[in-house]
Design a protein around this motif. Sequence first.
Motif, PDB file in Angstrom:
ATOM      1  N   VAL A 366       0.864  -1.175   0.000  1.00  0.00           N
ATOM      2  CA  VAL A 366       0.000   0.000   0.000  1.00  0.00           C
ATOM      3  C   VAL A 366       0.898   1.220   0.000  1.00  0.00           C
ATOM      4  O   VAL A 366       1.778   1.347   0.874  1.00  0.00           O
ATOM      5  CB  VAL A 366      -0.934   0.027   1.221  1.00  0.00           C
ATOM      6  CG1 VAL A 366      -1.761   1.291   1.215  1.00  0.00           C
ATOM      7  CG2 VAL A 366      -1.839  -1.197   1.217  1.00  0.00           C
ATOM      8  N   VAL A 374      -3.861   7.389  -0.029  1.00  0.00           N
ATOM      9  CA  VAL A 374      -3.421   6.156  -0.676  1.00  0.00           C
ATOM     10  C   VAL A 374      -3.316   6.418  -2.168  1.00  0.00           C
ATOM     11  O   VAL A 374      -4.222   7.036  -2.768  1.00  0.00           O
ATOM     12  CB  VAL A 374      -4.408   5.013  -0.383  1.00  0.00           C
ATOM     13  CG1 VAL A 374      -3.980   3.739  -1.131  1.00  0.00           C
ATOM     14  CG2 VAL A 374      -4.467   4.726   1.112  1.00  0.00           C
ATOM     15  N   THR A 376      -3.698   5.461  -5.723  1.00  0.00           N
ATOM     16  CA  THR A 376      -4.469   4.500  -6.514  1.00  0.00           C
ATOM     17  C   THR A 376      -4.248   4.674  -8.007  1.00  0.00           C
ATOM     18  O   THR A 376      -4.649   3.799  -8.800  1.00  0.00           O
ATOM     19  CB  THR A 376      -5.976   4.678  -6.217  1.00  0.00           C
ATOM     20  OG1 THR A 376      -6.360   6.017  -6.536  1.00  0.00           O
ATOM     21  CG2 THR A 376      -6.298   4.374  -4.753  1.00  0.00           C
ATOM     22  N   ASP A 377      -3.587   5.811  -8.401  1.00  0.00           N
ATOM     23  CA  ASP A 377      -3.365   6.081  -9.834  1.00  0.00           C
ATOM     24  C   ASP A 377      -1.940   6.573 -10.003  1.00  0.00           C
ATOM     25  O   ASP A 377      -1.533   7.557  -9.348  1.00  0.00           O
ATOM     26  CB  ASP A 377      -4.349   7.136 -10.311  1.00  0.00           C
ATOM     27  CG  ASP A 377      -4.280   7.360 -11.825  1.00  0.00           C
ATOM     28  OD1 ASP A 377      -3.486   6.668 -12.489  1.00  0.00           O
ATOM     29  OD2 ASP A 377      -5.027   8.243 -12.283  1.00  0.00           O
TER      30      ASP A 377
END
Length: 423
Positions: A366, A374, A376-377
């Motif tokens: 993560v 976080v 994510t892309d």
Amino acid sequence: MANSSSPEAPIPVGKVSALIGGWIDRLGEVWVEGQIAQLNRRPGAGMVFLTLRDPDRDVSLTVTCFRSVFDQVAEVVQEGSRVLVHAKAEWYTARGSLSLRAAEIRPIGLGELLARLEQLKKRLAGEGLFAADRKRPLPFLPHRIGLVTGRGSAAERDVLEVARRRWPAVRFEVRNVLVQGPSAAGQVAAAVRELDALAEVDVIVVARGGGSVEDLLPFSDEELIRTVAAARTPVVSAIGHEPDQPLLDFVADLRAATPTDAAKRVVPDVGEELARVHQLRDRARRHITGRVEREQAGLEGVRSRPVLAAPHRLVEGPAAEVRALLERSRRVLGHRLDHAQTDLGHTLARVVALSPLATLERGYAVLQRADGMVVTDPAGVAAGERLHARVAAGAFEVTRAQDAGGRVGDEQATRGQDADGQD
């Protein structure tokens, strides 16, 4: 009349009866002395019929009078009494009979004396001197008794001997007086007043051993009667007589038939009282003993009941129920804890299965930016930007590398760089 009648000219019976009636009317009122041979008083009738006879001759006359006339002497006149009758002769023409209509009847001798006593009795009774509510009770045990009687008389001896035999501790205050004659009434009244003034005298007994009506006249004297009525000490009349009662009997608080009877009525018998005490004591003992026995039987009955005979039984039942409920509650609680533990294990397994850490243990990481967001892309990460990487075994810092053309490399390039040992 004899000249005016003959066998040829007789007089009718009715006219003869009328002539006789006229002669009798001229007689007027007369006083007649005789003896009552027959007395007829019909209940409710307004007339009284008497037959008056001459004791010395066999002659009698019928006498009639109103009941109000006879009632004045009714108490002292009876068949055989000698009387004076003030009457008027009446001839009944229709029946041809003669009678006397009495307007007044007077007793002769003793009867006249009794009539005067009866009048005095009615007058004193009208004043309330003989009323029952005036009678005072005698003391149970008089300490000193006043005795009014003749000196050395049988009445004095009887009262003293009988009283001392019945209660030896009794004391007397004796006053010897005349009990017969003109001065007897005054002496008896003075003795009563003297004894009444003594505070230690509890009761006064006036005693005489009987006698004729004339002998008992002092005990009907008005002065004596009023003295007894005014006395504060109870007075007992003990005149030994039965047929006639002097007026003292009516005003006294108690009438005794004889002096001996007076002693018995005034002084209790010590033997009888002791026997009564023993009887009452035995009765009280039986009563108390019976009461105690009944209460003891009741107590034994109560003690024999299960609640008192075995009181632990009252606790054993509820204790068993408590124990059963306790065991049941323990079982139920254990079952619920086991069930809850099982549910918790299943939930934990689901939580573990769904936990990100489980994903990380499969080799995933993560990435987080410096602000904790976080990643994510990849397009959102600038070249050279430091990221925070979290793996299953821990965390470390990484930096986004740039490619040769000044562009950020793709994921493979980054993994390759990591493989070559670059941060």
